[in-house]
Design a protein around this motif. Structure first.
Motif, PDB file in Angstrom:
ATOM      1  N   LYS A  38     -18.255 -20.269   3.842  1.00 44.67           N
ATOM      2  CA  LYS A  38     -19.056 -21.395   3.353  1.00 44.67           C
ATOM      3  C   LYS A  38     -18.312 -22.178   2.271  1.00 44.67           C
ATOM      4  O   LYS A  38     -18.446 -23.393   2.162  1.00 44.67           O
ATOM      5  N   ALA A  39     -17.532 -21.461   1.448  1.00 43.51           N
ATOM      6  CA  ALA A  39     -16.795 -22.106   0.354  1.00 43.51           C
ATOM      7  C   ALA A  39     -15.399 -21.511   0.266  1.00 43.51           C
ATOM      8  O   ALA A  39     -15.238 -20.286   0.307  1.00 43.51           O
ATOM      9  N   ALA A  40     -14.400 -22.374   0.153  1.00 41.80           N
ATOM     10  CA  ALA A  40     -13.005 -21.924   0.079  1.00 41.80           C
ATOM     11  C   ALA A  40     -12.312 -22.602  -1.096  1.00 41.80           C
ATOM     12  O   ALA A  40     -12.719 -23.673  -1.556  1.00 41.80           O
ATOM     13  N   LEU A  41     -11.255 -21.958  -1.556  1.00 36.35           N
ATOM     14  CA  LEU A  41     -10.417 -22.491  -2.626  1.00 36.35           C
ATOM     15  C   LEU A  41      -8.977 -22.507  -2.163  1.00 36.35           C
ATOM     16  O   LEU A  41      -8.457 -21.492  -1.687  1.00 36.35           O
ATOM     17  N   GLU A  42      -8.326 -23.668  -2.290  1.00 37.35           N
ATOM     18  CA  GLU A  42      -6.876 -23.722  -2.135  1.00 37.35           C
ATOM     19  C   GLU A  42      -6.278 -23.826  -3.531  1.00 37.35           C
ATOM     20  O   GLU A  42      -6.522 -24.798  -4.241  1.00 37.35           O
ATOM     21  N   PHE A 103     -15.972 -17.845  -4.084  1.00 35.63           N
ATOM     22  CA  PHE A 103     -15.483 -18.330  -2.795  1.00 35.63           C
ATOM     23  C   PHE A 103     -15.434 -17.204  -1.764  1.00 35.63           C
ATOM     24  O   PHE A 103     -15.199 -16.050  -2.105  1.00 35.63           O
ATOM     25  N   ASP A 104     -15.627 -17.572  -0.511  1.00 31.65           N
ATOM     26  CA  ASP A 104     -15.488 -16.612   0.596  1.00 31.65           C
ATOM     27  C   ASP A 104     -14.034 -16.479   1.020  1.00 31.65           C
ATOM     28  O   ASP A 104     -13.640 -15.482   1.628  1.00 31.65           O
ATOM     29  N   LEU A 105     -13.242 -17.497   0.706  1.00 30.53           N
ATOM     30  CA  LEU A 105     -11.834 -17.531   1.119  1.00 30.53           C
ATOM     31  C   LEU A 105     -11.012 -18.247   0.051  1.00 30.53           C
ATOM     32  O   LEU A 105     -11.422 -19.290  -0.454  1.00 30.53           O
TER      33      LEU A 105
END
Length: 204
Positions: A38-42, A103-105
């Motif tokens: 649902k939420a990711a961080l790069e 975050f999920d990823l």
């Protein structure tokens, strides 16, 4: 002004970078079930080429980079492409407190080798992930030091066993490791290929 601030305005004009981001986005999607994210961080996102290539697969993506100019370019792209699920912010997790969001990823492309204290940043990534969240590292295999021109204080790529040991010590379980791309660069010895690995780990 940092080296990356100076390069930001023309960063996306390099077709090799654009191609690499698109290829790696597909590899991430084939290695993980992104429907659960649902939420990711790069982290160390630069202009967000990789995240813009993933924007149709993830509802919310935060871009973090310490370069103000890289983030400025990302914000312009966000508006131009109406990519309202992408949220670029100037931030440095090594110097600033952890944000409250989780975050999920988390994924990072050619960023980790610039970070001196790898163990410390991995622990911060672990804290930022939700239960059973995933960390995806795309970076250089161990190289001879020819990848960077001039003075460089980071890591000359990574050996798999050493990096996986650091991940386990930081609360991760490595799940898969494969070469996902070969980056070509002109060096003093001529054109060289540098393999990039894609390492998926799960928070445990």
């Amino acid at each position: 002004m940092s080296e990356f601030d100076q390069k930001a305005a023309t960063w996306d004009e390099n077709p090799e970078r654009v191609k690499r981001a698109e290829v790696i986005a597909k590899r991430i999607a084939s290695n993980l079930d992104l429907s659960k994210v649902k939420a990711a961080l790069e982290y160390g996102s630069g202009t967000g080429l990789l995240s813009f290539a993933l924007r149709d697969k993830i509802p919310h993506i935060m871009l973090m980079d310490e370069s103000a100019e890289m983030i400025r370019v990302a914000l312009v792209k966000k508006d131009k492409l109406e990519a309202f699920n992408i949220d670029p912010i100037q931030y440095n997790l090594q110097k600033q407190p952890l944000p409250n969001i989780r975050f999920d990823l988390i994924y990072l492309l050619l960023t980790l080798h610039h970070i001196e204290d790898v163990g410390s940043i991995l622990k911060k990534f672990n804290e930022l992930l939700t239960e059973n969240g995933h960390l995806v590292i795309i970076d250089l295999d161990k190289e001879d030091g020819s990848f960077h021109d001039g003075e460089f204080h980071g890591h000359k790529g990574f050996e798999r066993d050493n990096l996986e040991a650091l991940l386990r010590a930081s609360g991760f379980q490595p799940q898969s490791y494969n070469v996902c791309y070969k980056l070509e660069k002109e060096t003093e010895e001529g054109l060289k290929k540098y393999p990039l690995f894609l390492l998926v780990s799960e928070k445990v």
